[in-house]
Design an enzyme around this catalytic site. Structure first.
Site, PDB file in Angstrom:
ATOM      1  CG  HIS A 252      -2.123   0.915   1.051  1.00  0.00           C
ATOM      2  ND1 HIS A 252      -3.421   0.521   1.301  1.00  0.00           N
ATOM      3  CD2 HIS A 252      -2.198   2.219   0.686  1.00  0.00           C
ATOM      4  CE1 HIS A 252      -4.239   1.541   1.111  1.00  0.00           C
ATOM      5  NE2 HIS A 252      -3.510   2.585   0.733  1.00  0.00           N
TER       6      HIS A 252
ATOM      7  CG  ASN B 292      -4.818  -0.083  -2.021  1.00  0.00           C
ATOM      8  OD1 ASN B 292      -5.939  -0.566  -1.973  1.00  0.00           O
ATOM      9  ND2 ASN B 292      -4.609   1.230  -1.951  1.00  0.00           N
ATOM     10  CD  GLU B 293      -6.827   3.305  -4.086  1.00  0.00           C
ATOM     11  OE1 GLU B 293      -8.001   3.358  -3.693  1.00  0.00           O
ATOM     12  OE2 GLU B 293      -6.036   4.277  -4.012  1.00  0.00           O
TER      13      GLU B 293
ATOM     14  CE1 TYR C 297     -12.618   6.435  -0.237  1.00  0.00           C
ATOM     15  CE2 TYR C 297     -11.320   5.516  -2.029  1.00  0.00           C
ATOM     16  CZ  TYR C 297     -11.631   5.591  -0.681  1.00  0.00           C
ATOM     17  OH  TYR C 297     -10.954   4.798   0.220  1.00  0.00           O
TER      18      TYR C 297
ATOM     19  CD  GLU D 224      -9.017   1.929  -0.008  1.00  0.00           C
ATOM     20  OE1 GLU D 224      -9.183   3.144  -0.272  1.00  0.00           O
ATOM     21  OE2 GLU D 224      -7.894   1.396   0.040  1.00  0.00           O
TER      22      GLU D 224
ATOM     23  CD1 TRP E 282     -10.234   5.704   3.634  1.00  0.00           C
ATOM     24  CD2 TRP E 282      -9.164   3.742   3.644  1.00  0.00           C
ATOM     25  NE1 TRP E 282      -8.913   5.965   3.915  1.00  0.00           N
ATOM     26  CE2 TRP E 282      -8.240   4.766   3.935  1.00  0.00           C
ATOM     27  CE3 TRP E 282      -8.725   2.420   3.616  1.00  0.00           C
ATOM     28  CZ2 TRP E 282      -6.897   4.495   4.171  1.00  0.00           C
ATOM     29  CZ3 TRP E 282      -7.388   2.163   3.848  1.00  0.00           C
ATOM     30  CH2 TRP E 282      -6.487   3.199   4.119  1.00  0.00           C
TER      31      TRP E 282
ATOM     32  CD  GLU F 276      -6.055  10.249   2.797  1.00  0.00           C
ATOM     33  OE1 GLU F 276      -5.938   9.952   1.602  1.00  0.00           O
ATOM     34  OE2 GLU F 276      -6.341   9.410   3.673  1.00  0.00           O
TER      35      GLU F 276
END
Length: 437
Positions: A122, A166-167, A294, A351, A394, A401
């Site tokens: 991550h 991740n992502e 998101y 997420e 999430w 952040e």
């Protein structure tokens, strides 16, 4: 919340997520330097010059945090392992204290009846490997495979599910083309190679975990719905190009063994030699796909070099991140993914959540509304036959952040970063009631 467990299929599972660098406190426990440490140490890269040195001090407070997961009535805890905590130089000597920490963490989940869902990467590349090119270097696939074998040989017998990276859009594009995440590059050649090598590394890690006898292996990609800002042909094409780079590049690599033409228009000259031969590795079979969702973007054409687009502000209400709240996009992605790529393969929302300027005692109504609307979009997709098997929010905690430092608060639990006091928000309590068995 306007739903309960009974509103979802009997086997549907709920969960909450975090990531290692954002909560653990990377300056502790013998972890090695990562490219996020050096990126954050560079003036101007991170709001307030803040770092992940202490973060949420999860390394020392993990039992309290796992109690919060248990009391949330969550089935799944999605967490990540820090490569540099296990291997401070990325290769070579092992930090036994790091492996021991994750050993205790996994056992702690099982003792509380929580299913461990691990992510192996991550976003924190060990600095020693970044010095050798990181994701730009073809050798990263073997480095990552070796790290995967070490970590999962220790933990894999107790892991419920595992995903390598991740992502990948954030690992590749955001970090190497836009330069707003570590390593902070703005280089198209670096981007093309990083995005390709991320997928090769994913495939190698899946191969390693299969070899260890592990099951329930998946991939986690992030998605942003792309709408054209107007109906002009060049605008429609710009939105399609954004969609290809952000959403379709990784899915087409994983499931179709190709990359979209709209991406190859910019990447073809910069991909590594023999890249077409890597799809046999990239397409290693997986057991599920995770979608992180998101927001959406409204895209228009820009007269500039490829990719020749820009996003424009949309009319919908926005989160603290400035992201439009667009639950319909989640359903659109779930339906499109099944139709175009995955068929009957199980899907998970891995997420979803929102940042809000929270303080203890605030009503938290915005987050409750955000989650309710996205859960409703998920229910609607299920009613149309989408094999969605779970939903992971999430995040458990307010945390580091990334380039936004500690200002943006995604947590279901408020964290006072001075005292490390955890205070569950109203959204936490609402979900705990909705998820009650």
């Amino acid at each position: 919340m306007r739903f309960t467990r009974d509103d979802f299929p009997p086997d549907f599972e709920f969960g909450v997520a975090t990531s290692a660098y954002q909560i653990e406190g990377h300056a502790q426990g013998g972890a090695g330097s990562t490219h996020w440490d050096t990126f954050a140490a560079t003036p101007g890269n991170v709001a307030g010059g803040e770092t992940g040195a202490i973060a949420c001090d999860h390394l020392n407070r993990w039992t309290e945090d796992l109690d919060l997961v248990r009391d949330l009535n969550a089935d799944i805890y999605r967490f990540s392992i820090s490569w540099a905590r296990v291997l401070p130089e990325g290769r070579g000597p092992v930090n036994d204290a790091g492996l021991d920490f994750y050993d205790r963490l996994v056992d702690g989940m099982l003792e509380r009846g929580i299913k461990p869902a691990v992510t192996l990467y991550h976003w924190e590349m060990p600095s020693a490997l970044e010095d050798q090119g990181g994701w730009r270097n073809r050798d990263v696939a073997n480095w990552f495979a070796d790290y995967t074998e070490l970590a999962m040989d220790r933990l894999g017998d107790r892991i419920w599910s595992a995903a390598p990276i991740n992502e990948p859009w954030c690992v590749g594009w955001l970090s190497h083309f836009e330069g707003v995440h570590a390593p902070g590059l703005r280089d198209i050649r670096a981007t093309a190679r990083a995005m390709h090598h991320v997928l090769v590394s994913h495939g190698r890690a899946i191969e390693v975990m299969r070899g260890l006898g592990m099951t329930n292996l998946g991939a986690v990609c992030n998605f942003e719905w792309a709408d054209p800002a107007d109906e002009r042909p060049e605008t429609v094409l710009a939105a399609r190009r954004y969609d290809a780079i952000y959403n379709r590049f990784f899915l087409e690599g994983l499931f179709k063994g190709r990359y979209p033409d709209e991406v190859l228009d910019g990447f073809a000259a910069h991909l590594p030699p023999g890249w077409q031969d890597d799809f046999a590795t990239i397409m290693a079979p997986i057991d599920w796909l995770g979608l992180n969702y998101y927001t959406r973007k409204r895209i228009r054409h820009r007269d500039s070099a490829w990719p020749s687009y820009e996003d424009v502000e949309g009319p919908l209400p926005k989160t603290q991140m400035g992201w439009e709240i667009y639950p319909a996009g989640l359903k659109k992605f779930l339906v499109r993914t099944v139709q175009d790529y995955t068929g009957a393969l199980p899907l998970y929302v891995t997420e979803n959540g929102m940042a809000n300027a929270d303080e203890p005692g605030m009503p938290d109504t915005a987050r409750i509304d955000y989650l309710e609307r996205h859960f409703e979009a998920a229910r609607s997709a299920i009613s149309e036959g989408v094999p969605l098997k779970g939903y992971i929010c999430w995040s458990l905690l307010d945390n580091y952040e990334w380039s936004f430092g500690y200002e943006k608060r995604f947590g279901l639990v408020h964290v006072d970063f001075a005292s490390q006091t955890r205070t569950p928000k109203a959204s936490y309590r609402a979900l705990a009631r909705a998820w009650r068995r």
